[in-house]
Design an enzyme around this catalytic site. Structure first.
Site, PDB file in Angstrom:
ATOM      1  N   ARG A   1       5.453  -3.496 -11.210  1.00  0.00           N
ATOM      2  CA  ARG A   1       4.114  -3.252 -11.749  1.00  0.00           C
ATOM      3  C   ARG A   1       3.911  -1.802 -12.171  1.00  0.00           C
ATOM      4  NH1 ARG A   1       0.052  -7.167  -9.748  1.00  0.00           N
ATOM      5  NH2 ARG A   1       0.954  -9.025 -10.668  1.00  0.00           N
TER       6      ARG A   1
ATOM      7  N   LYS B   1      -9.006 -16.606   8.087  1.00  0.00           N
ATOM      8  CA  LYS B   1      -7.560 -16.651   7.882  1.00  0.00           C
ATOM      9  C   LYS B   1      -6.942 -17.207   9.162  1.00  0.00           C
ATOM     10  CE  LYS B   1      -4.060 -13.911   5.659  1.00  0.00           C
ATOM     11  NZ  LYS B   1      -3.767 -12.817   4.743  1.00  0.00           N
TER      12      LYS B   1
ATOM     13  N   GLU C   1      -0.323  -1.311  -7.128  1.00  0.00           N
ATOM     14  CA  GLU C   1       0.903  -0.533  -7.251  1.00  0.00           C
ATOM     15  C   GLU C   1       0.811   0.511  -8.364  1.00  0.00           C
ATOM     16  OE1 GLU C   1       0.771  -3.839  -6.906  1.00  0.00           O
ATOM     17  OE2 GLU C   1       1.887  -4.242  -5.054  1.00  0.00           O
TER      18      GLU C   1
HETATM   19  C1  LIG Z   1       1.682  -7.289  -6.787  1.00  0.00           C
HETATM   20  C2  LIG Z   1       1.803  -7.754  -5.373  1.00  0.00           C
HETATM   21  N1  LIG Z   1       1.780  -6.849  -4.369  1.00  0.00           N
HETATM   22  C3  LIG Z   1       1.905  -7.261  -3.082  1.00  0.00           C
HETATM   23  C4  LIG Z   1       2.051  -8.580  -2.786  1.00  0.00           C
HETATM   24  C5  LIG Z   1       2.272  -9.046  -1.348  1.00  0.00           C
HETATM   25  N2  LIG Z   1       1.160  -9.888  -0.873  1.00  0.00           N
HETATM   26  C6  LIG Z   1       1.284 -11.232  -0.828  1.00  0.00           C
HETATM   27  S1  LIG Z   1      -0.092 -11.970  -0.270  1.00  0.00           S
HETATM   28  C7  LIG Z   1      -0.868 -10.503  -0.053  1.00  0.00           C
HETATM   29  C8  LIG Z   1      -2.260 -10.472   0.489  1.00  0.00           C
HETATM   30  C9  LIG Z   1      -3.178 -11.277  -0.340  1.00  0.00           C
HETATM   31  O1  LIG Z   1      -4.443 -11.264   0.223  1.00  0.00           O
HETATM   32  P1  LIG Z   1      -5.530 -12.293  -0.273  1.00  0.00           P
HETATM   33  O2  LIG Z   1      -5.457 -12.392  -1.755  1.00  0.00           O
HETATM   34  O3  LIG Z   1      -6.824 -11.901   0.307  1.00  0.00           O
HETATM   35  O4  LIG Z   1      -5.037 -13.681   0.293  1.00  0.00           O
HETATM   36  P2  LIG Z   1      -5.024 -14.180   1.831  1.00  0.00           P
HETATM   37  O5  LIG Z   1      -3.593 -14.197   2.221  1.00  0.00           O
HETATM   38  O6  LIG Z   1      -5.833 -13.249   2.646  1.00  0.00           O
HETATM   39  O7  LIG Z   1      -5.586 -15.529   1.776  1.00  0.00           O
HETATM   40  C10 LIG Z   1      -0.031  -9.443  -0.416  1.00  0.00           C
HETATM   41  C11 LIG Z   1      -0.391  -8.021  -0.316  1.00  0.00           C
HETATM   42  C12 LIG Z   1       2.105  -9.487  -3.863  1.00  0.00           C
HETATM   43  N3  LIG Z   1       2.299 -10.786  -3.673  1.00  0.00           N
HETATM   44  N4  LIG Z   1       1.970  -9.056  -5.129  1.00  0.00           N
END
Ligand SMILES: Cc1ncc(C[n+]2csc(CCOP(=O)(O)OP(=O)(O)O)c2C)c(N)n1
Length: 605
Positions: free
Chosen positions: A385, A280, A357
């Site tokens: 959610r 990342k 959630e």
């Molecule tokens: C339902 C929901 N909860 C929380 C989020 C906030 N959120 C956006 S990106 C993320 C992390 C995603 O991690 P990953 O899928 O591993 O992608 P990375 O950014 O590490 O590439 C979160 C928690 C969201 N977009 N949707």
């Protein structure tokens, strides 16, 4: 190779593979320059440059569908699909969105913003292709963080059973926004770090390099290698057991290797999961060393503000010191909701459940049933959610869960998928739920103090920030607070939250008004309402929520049931999705402005 020279995927396909590393460097530079100025998701996008270049090199979009989970990592995709120039306007009003939006481009396969939807979308596209006879491929790009969300497992279950040709690219960087959590994350780590596996992979690579790449050469070798590996190393093979062929782990920054793999996997007629390992923040030292805080960055010149989340974090950290019952729960949003400090001060009282959630709500219900005092800090948009769980698991049995609902109201740059404008409408109809809205940090603190003694479901909803602390009356259940009174005025503006209150107070500088802090949205102050429901009086409600099902409509319904004597208007968001990228224009367009308030009053006088 300059990103400006590649304006469509067909132009990309004309490049030599050895030109692609240069292209990736140019795209990466573009992303860094724009995100540093406009804000946005930095580290996630820097980690997926090679992956996206490889996907567009192999697949034929828009006929083939690339479905990005969450969609926050789609910047390279935007740059490669005709939006390299427009990328300057990323997350700006009228500019391109930070998430995939089919209305913005035919290359954006599906709207996203919330996590863990991509696998269901991909399976839907694959079934649609089967139904319509369309010969197209479907790829879902999902992060290990998004793979903590329940929807992803519902979809995996279906993908394994349907056996349609869906390719899942698991972009594993071991991070959600914070460090990823959960048993699945541990399982992926086991796959990733197996030294024997890596050794075996190198042998396969060597073998591949000395044979001509005819037909299914690599795939065949990989299959052979895998069988061996399964016996030797992988005692655990979850995806395969579900009917989804597993390939990997591969280096997600090796564009040539990724292209080879996708070319082979694309020929498959059944589900496949390609596990890639990425850093990342790849390519930017500060983002690699602190991917957590460079996940989402603010625009240059963004006003530093008084954040409600900081008040929540401080309050709960102190409260847990004094009250052993207090626990704080987050669904992968520890930083955004202000719980970072709590997590280090009280690790045993802190739970990050991942992007889950629904689970978090029911988990909190049972914590409360078991004698704990749980606080679930969550963004308004993501709590959508958990609606069924709030009804079924929390409210029917009156479990004392406190929902600390952050980013309520309009949110600005994240746009349409992230607006927190529905929570009052989904919370107010639920029996046994109490809903409060603070207008500033001190009031939030007082409400949280109140929550410690309150033994029933409670939602406290607030936006990101507030302007200034004002003196307050003590919190009394179901009672409102007079903020500005004018005995000569017949107009009462009932405000939900600080944004509405600030607008009403500025209008009160131009016009004699009674400004009321409707801090309890449910139950509301019926005594107060009965007192002002008089002929000649004007009552105006103002809230940063959609009108339907919100505060204003509840007040109207009440006044109606009592026999309506006053004149009434509600100021709230209309029945449409809001895609403005800044808070002030979103509020203004919906009439949450001094000008509109004065006009509405005038029209009723
Ligand atoms: C339902 C929901 N909860 C929380 C989020 C906030 N959120 C956006 S990106 C993320 C992390 C995603 O991690 P990953 O899928 O591993 O992608 P990375 O950014 O590490 O590439 C979160 C928690 C969201 N977009 N949707």
């Amino acid at each position: 190779m300059d990103y400006e020279k590649v304006t469509t995927p067909s132009e990309l396909k004309r490049l030599n593979i050895n030109e692609l590393d240069g292209l990736c460097a140019s795209i990466r530079e573009r992303i860094i320059n724009v995100v540093e100025k406009n804000g946005g998701h930095l580290s996630s996008n820097l980690g997926t440059v090679e992956l996206t270049v490889a996907l567009h090199y192999v697949y034929d979009c828009p006929k083939d569908k690339i479905v990005f989970d969450v969609g926050h990592q789609s910047y390279t995709h935007k740059i490669l699909t005709g939006r390299g120039k427009a990328f300057d306007g990323l997350r700006q009003n009228g500019g391109i969105s930070g998430f995939p939006q089919p209305v913005e481009s035919e290359y954006d396969a599906f709207t996203a913003g919330h996590a863990s939807t991509s696998l269901s979308v991909a399976l839907g596209f694959a079934e649609a292709a089967k139904q319509t006879g369309e010969n197209s491929s479907v790829v879902a790009v999902i992060g290990d963080g998004a793979l903590t969300g329940g929807m992803a497992y519902e979809a995996l279950n279906a993908i394994g059973s349907e056996q349609l040709p869906v390719t899942i690219v698991l972009n594993d960087n071991n991070m959600s926004i914070s460090k990823n959590v959960g048993a699945m994350s541990k399982y992926l780590t086991r796959l990733r770090v197996s030294k024997k596996y890596v050794g075996m992979k190198n042998e396969i690579k060597r073998a591949v390099s000395i044979i001509p790449l005819f037909g299914d050469g690599i795939l065949h070798l990989m299959e052979k290698g895998k069988k061996l590996l399964k016996r030797i190393v992988l005692s655990n093979k979850m995806f395969e057991e579900m009917g989804i062929s597993y390939y990997g782990p591969f280096d997600g920054h090796n564009v040539g290797e990724l292209i080879d793999i996708f070319e082979q996997v694309r020929k498959k007629k059944s589900p496949a999961l390609v596990h890639i390992i990425t850093d990342k923040g790849h390519g930017l030292k500060s983002a690699v060393t602190d991917p957590e805080h460079s996940h989402g960055i603010s625009s240059v010149g963004a006003m530093s503000s008084n954040d409600f989340s900081a008040v929540l974090g401080e309050f709960l950290t102190d409260a847990a010191q004094k009250d052993n019952r207090v626990m704080a729960v987050t669904a992968a949003m520890a930083i955004g909701t202000g719980l970072e400090k709590f997590s280090t001060a009280h690790p045993a009282k802190f739970k990050d459940v991942g992007i889950a959630e629904e689970h978090a709500v029911t988990y909190c219900a049972a914590l409360a049933a078991g004698g704990v005092k749980p606080y679930f800090a969550v963004y308004s948009t993501f709590l959508q959610r958990g609606f069924d769980q709030i009804v079924h698991d929390v409210c029917i049995s009156k479990h004392a869960v406190t929902f600390c609902i952050d980013r309520a109201g309009v949110v600005g740059a994240d746009g349409v998928t992230h607006q927190g404008v529905f929570d009052l409408s989904y919370l107010l109809p639920i029996p046994n739920m109490t809903v409060m809205c603070p207008t500033d940090g001190d009031e939030l603190r007082a409400m949280l103090e109140f929550s410690l003694t309150f033994d029933a479901p409670l939602a406290v909803r607030y936006p990101k920030s507030y302007v200034v602390n004002r003196p307050h009356n003590p919190i009394v259940y179901g009672k409102w607070e007079d903020v500005a009174t004018d005995k000569n005025s017949l107009t009462y503006v009932l405000c939900v939250g600080g944004r509405a209150l600030d607008i009403a107070l500025t209008a009160a500088g131009d016009k004699k008004l009674n400004v009321v802090n409707a801090r309890f949205v449910k139950p509301f102050d019926t005594e107060y309402l009965d007192g002002i429901n008089k002929r000649g009086n004007i009552i105006i409600t103002m809230e940063d929520n959609v009108r339907a099902g919100g505060f204003g409509m509840s007040v109207l319904q009440y006044l109606n049931s009592k026999g309506m004597l006053c004149k009434f208007a509600s100021i709230a968001h209309d029945d449409k999705f809001i895609d403005n990228r800044d808070i002030s224009s979103s509020l203004f367009d919906s009439g949450l402005s001094r000008e509109n308030l004065l006009n509405v009053i005038k029209s009723l006088e």
